[in-house]
Motif scaffolding. Structure first.
Motif, PDB file in Angstrom:
ATOM      1  N   THR A 330       0.829  -1.217   0.000  1.00  9.60           N
ATOM      2  CA  THR A 330       0.000   0.000   0.000  1.00  9.60           C
ATOM      3  C   THR A 330       0.858   1.260   0.000  1.00  9.60           C
ATOM      4  O   THR A 330       0.348   2.357  -0.203  1.00  9.60           O
ATOM      5  N   TYR A 331       2.164   1.121   0.253  1.00 10.49           N
ATOM      6  CA  TYR A 331       3.030   2.322   0.216  1.00 10.49           C
ATOM      7  C   TYR A 331       3.031   2.912  -1.195  1.00 10.49           C
ATOM      8  O   TYR A 331       2.689   4.080  -1.399  1.00 10.49           O
ATOM      9  N   SER A 374      -7.598   3.996  -1.419  1.00 12.39           N
ATOM     10  CA  SER A 374      -6.662   2.970  -0.959  1.00 12.39           C
ATOM     11  C   SER A 374      -7.377   1.706  -0.506  1.00 12.39           C
ATOM     12  O   SER A 374      -8.486   1.767   0.027  1.00 12.39           O
ATOM     13  N   THR A 375      -6.700   0.582  -0.667  1.00 14.52           N
ATOM     14  CA  THR A 375      -7.278  -0.664  -0.154  1.00 14.52           C
ATOM     15  C   THR A 375      -7.345  -0.633   1.369  1.00 14.52           C
ATOM     16  O   THR A 375      -8.007  -1.468   1.976  1.00 14.52           O
ATOM     17  N   GLY A 390      -9.738   7.574   4.394  1.00 15.86           N
ATOM     18  CA  GLY A 390      -8.610   7.936   3.529  1.00 15.86           C
ATOM     19  C   GLY A 390      -8.206   9.393   3.657  1.00 15.86           C
ATOM     20  O   GLY A 390      -7.098   9.766   3.292  1.00 15.86           O
ATOM     21  N   ASP A 391      -9.117  10.212   4.196  1.00 16.07           N
ATOM     22  CA  ASP A 391      -8.790  11.639   4.362  1.00 16.07           C
ATOM     23  C   ASP A 391      -7.875  11.841   5.567  1.00 16.07           C
ATOM     24  O   ASP A 391      -7.814  10.997   6.468  1.00 16.07           O
ATOM     25  N   GLY A 493      -3.047  -8.206   7.808  1.00 10.35           N
ATOM     26  CA  GLY A 493      -2.197  -7.210   7.148  1.00 10.35           C
ATOM     27  C   GLY A 493      -1.870  -6.034   8.038  1.00 10.35           C
ATOM     28  O   GLY A 493      -0.956  -5.265   7.746  1.00 10.35           O
ATOM     29  N   LEU A 494      -2.626  -5.829   9.107  1.00 13.63           N
ATOM     30  CA  LEU A 494      -2.374  -4.672   9.966  1.00 13.63           C
ATOM     31  C   LEU A 494      -1.582  -5.025  11.210  1.00 13.63           C
ATOM     32  O   LEU A 494      -0.946  -4.169  11.820  1.00 13.63           O
ATOM     33  N   GLY A 495      -1.666  -6.248  11.621  1.00 13.59           N
ATOM     34  CA  GLY A 495      -0.913  -6.672  12.800  1.00 13.59           C
ATOM     35  C   GLY A 495      -1.491  -6.185  14.112  1.00 13.59           C
ATOM     36  O   GLY A 495      -0.793  -6.100  15.120  1.00 13.59           O
TER      37      GLY A 495
END
Ligand SMILES: Cc1cc2nc3c(=O)[nH]c(=O)nc-3n(C[C@H](O)[C@H](O)[C@H](O)COP(=O)(O)OP(=O)(O)OC[C@H]3O[C@@H](n4cnc5c(N)ncnc54)[C@H](O)[C@@H]3O)c2cc1C
Length: 499
Positions: A330-331, A374-375, A390-391, A493-495
């Motif tokens: 996602t970066y 973004s995903t 996303g904002d 994916g976020l941990g």
């Protein structure tokens, strides 16, 4: 360190991007090394304008007070013409609001901003390793192997990840053959930091008889110097000595009383607008000028570079702590479109400068940039007004349950995620590591006195807002969408694991 790794992250380049990443990793307890081929810190003002969004980032990193103590706000612009002059605001003036505490760009020469960053790094017991040049890289499925040359010989560093924050001529970008398409802007300029006499320091002095002969002298906050900016022909060797620059000033301004006493730093450079085809190749990332370069108009280079690092830092830390690697994807997904937009803006402002139009508006302040597509952005139901997933997460003054004044930015500050429940049931969300939960409900820990949270976020009772570690909104859901929020929080994916 296990498995032959000598560190987790090797950061190549200790400019603004590398330093920001290093501070962010240091406060998260991630092992890293920060190397730079230069023998010592760069001494030049270069990116002197810090945009409001960068000020928010610096507040989170714990350096804003020091930045404010050393610099100052932009003065009025003084435009000379026909034997007289006119003073006016160059930067659109806005007042701070509860949602946006920093409403104006702030001036601090880049070398002083970087000095503050190195000071912060030292507080974590870390430092830049100057005099170390990356000269070779190879990567495999588990990590990278970097060859680093220093005065006392060569060293091989085995790291899990490598970040190329090594500037516009990036060795890392070239080593992985990453394309850097774009255009040469056909504009070349002298930028110099000068000790001079004959000018007041209360305004930014501009002479622009024609675009090709314009010249500006800006008093550099935090120093006794002026920053000179003057376009020059694409070919030829300009005389950059004190005498040569005095002559250039005299020729372009008609003033013989402005005398350059010393040239502290000087550069004659050609402007380019380029964007790397990729920001990631396996375990290697590009950040800052290594990934995108633009003309200096609008003061975007440094600001976009530090925001890259801020986006990448928490993701690297999460993955090193067990989150799945997809988070790192996602970066590029988030930052490359932002860099492309900034490139377009800087080019537009450069063209406007050629027409004598200089005023800078909100679009240069990076406050409205975000990652709505973004995903990582979840919104249930889709919202028709107010902020979106996303904002940028707005600030809002509020009170603790005991009645003490605080702000959302105080609650966000640090390496954690923040979950904000607006008149929501705290018990509805189980605790997780690296997640702080705050609720405004009766029995909650914050009070939305004045309604600034409600106004800033457009929330209704029962709504939840999840704020990412880099202060963007990850998710916004209503009470009925708790399963979607739980699913988001449970994503490997976020941990964010349950304790
Ligand atoms: C003349 C000039 C004027 C500018 N004016 C402005 C402005 O007004 N506003 C603005 O916002 N921006 C301006 N910029 C741009 C701004 O300075 C950059 O965007 C910013 O410095 C980018 O930071 P960075 O950390 O990505 O890269 P850099 O600051 O370039 O840092 C890269 C570092 O990597 C190191 N390095 C390179 N290769 C290696 C290697 N192989 N091994 C180890 N280390 C290596 C270098 O020594 C350097 O310290 C200007 C730039 C220039 C050149």
């Amino acid at each position: 360190m296990l498995d032959g790794f000598s560190t987790d992250v090797l950061i190549c380049g200790a400019g603004a991007a590398g330093l920001t990443l290093a501070i962010d990793l240091a406060r998260r307890g991630v092992a890293f090394r920060l190397i730079d081929m230069a023998e010592g810190p760069f001494q030049g003002s270069r990116g002197k304008g810090l945009q409001p969004r960068s000020l928010e980032l610096f507040e989170d990193l714990g350096i804003l007070d020091r930045i404010f103590a050393r610099g100052g706000f932009y003065p009025l612009r003084r435009q000379y013409s026909d034997g007289g002059f006119r003073d006016f605001e160059m930067i659109e003036r806005r007042e701070p609001t509860p949602a946006e505490p920093y409403s104006r760009p702030f001036m601090l020469p880049q070398n002083l901003t970087e000095a503050v960053m190195r000071e912060r790094l030292a507080e974590f017991g870390q430092r830049v390793e100057f005099g170390r040049e990356l000269i070779g890289i190879a990567q495999d499925a588990l990590g990278v192997r970097a060859r680093v040359a220093a005065a006392n010989g060569e060293e091989t560093i085995r790291a899990r990840y490598l970040v190329g924050a090594d500037g516009g001529r990036s060795f890392v970008r070239k080593a992985f053959d990453i394309g850097f398409p774009g255009e040469a802007m056909n504009v070349r300029a002298v930028v110099a930091d000068l000790a001079l006499e004959g000018l007041t320091r209360d305004v930014w002095h501009w002479w622009s008889p024609t675009p090709g002969t314009m010249l500006t002298l800006c008093p550099l906050c935090g120093t006794d110097l002026f920053q000179l900016f003057a376009p020059i022909p694409m070919e030829g060797d300009p005389d950059l000595s004190a005498g040569g620059l005095t002559a250039m000033i005299s020729q372009r301004t008609g003033r013989r009383d402005i005398i350059v006493r010393e040239v502290s730093w000087c550069s004659a450079y050609s402007m380019n607008a380029r964007l790397a085809d990729r920001f990631q190749v396996g375990r290697v990332f590009l950040a800052g000028d290594a990934a995108h370069i633009h003309p200096p108009t609008g003061g975007q280079g440094l600001n976009t570079s530090v925001q890259d690092a801020y986006n990448l830092g928490w993701k690297l830390a999460a993955v090193l702590n067990g989150a799945t690697e997809k988070l790192l994807g996602t970066y590029e997904e988030e930052r490359r479109p932002v860099a492309a937009g900034v490139l377009g803006l800087a080019a537009k402002l450069l063209a406007a400068m050629g027409r004598g139009e200089i005023r800078r508006g909100r679009d240069a302040q990076e406050m409205d940039l975000g990652y709505p597509g973004s995903t990582l952005s979840l919104e249930r139901p889709a919202r028709t007004a107010g902020v979106h997933a996303g904002d940028r997460a707005p600030d809002a003054p509020c009170r603790t349950a005991a009645g003490h004044p605080t702000r959302l930015f105080n609650l966000f500050q640090g390496p954690h995620w923040t979950l904000l429940g607006y008149e929501a049931d705290r018990e509805a969300v189980p605790s997780r590591t690296n997640l702080r939960i705050h609720c405004t409900s009766a029995g909650g820990d914050i009070i939305d006195e004045g309604g600034h949270i409600r106004a800033g976020y457009g929330v209704r009772p029962g709504d939840w807002v999840l704020i990412r570690p880099d202060a963007y909104i990850g998710a916004m859901v209503c009470a009925g969408e708790m399963p979607a929020l739980s699913h988001y929080l449970d994503d490997a994916g976020l941990g964010l694991v349950s304790p």
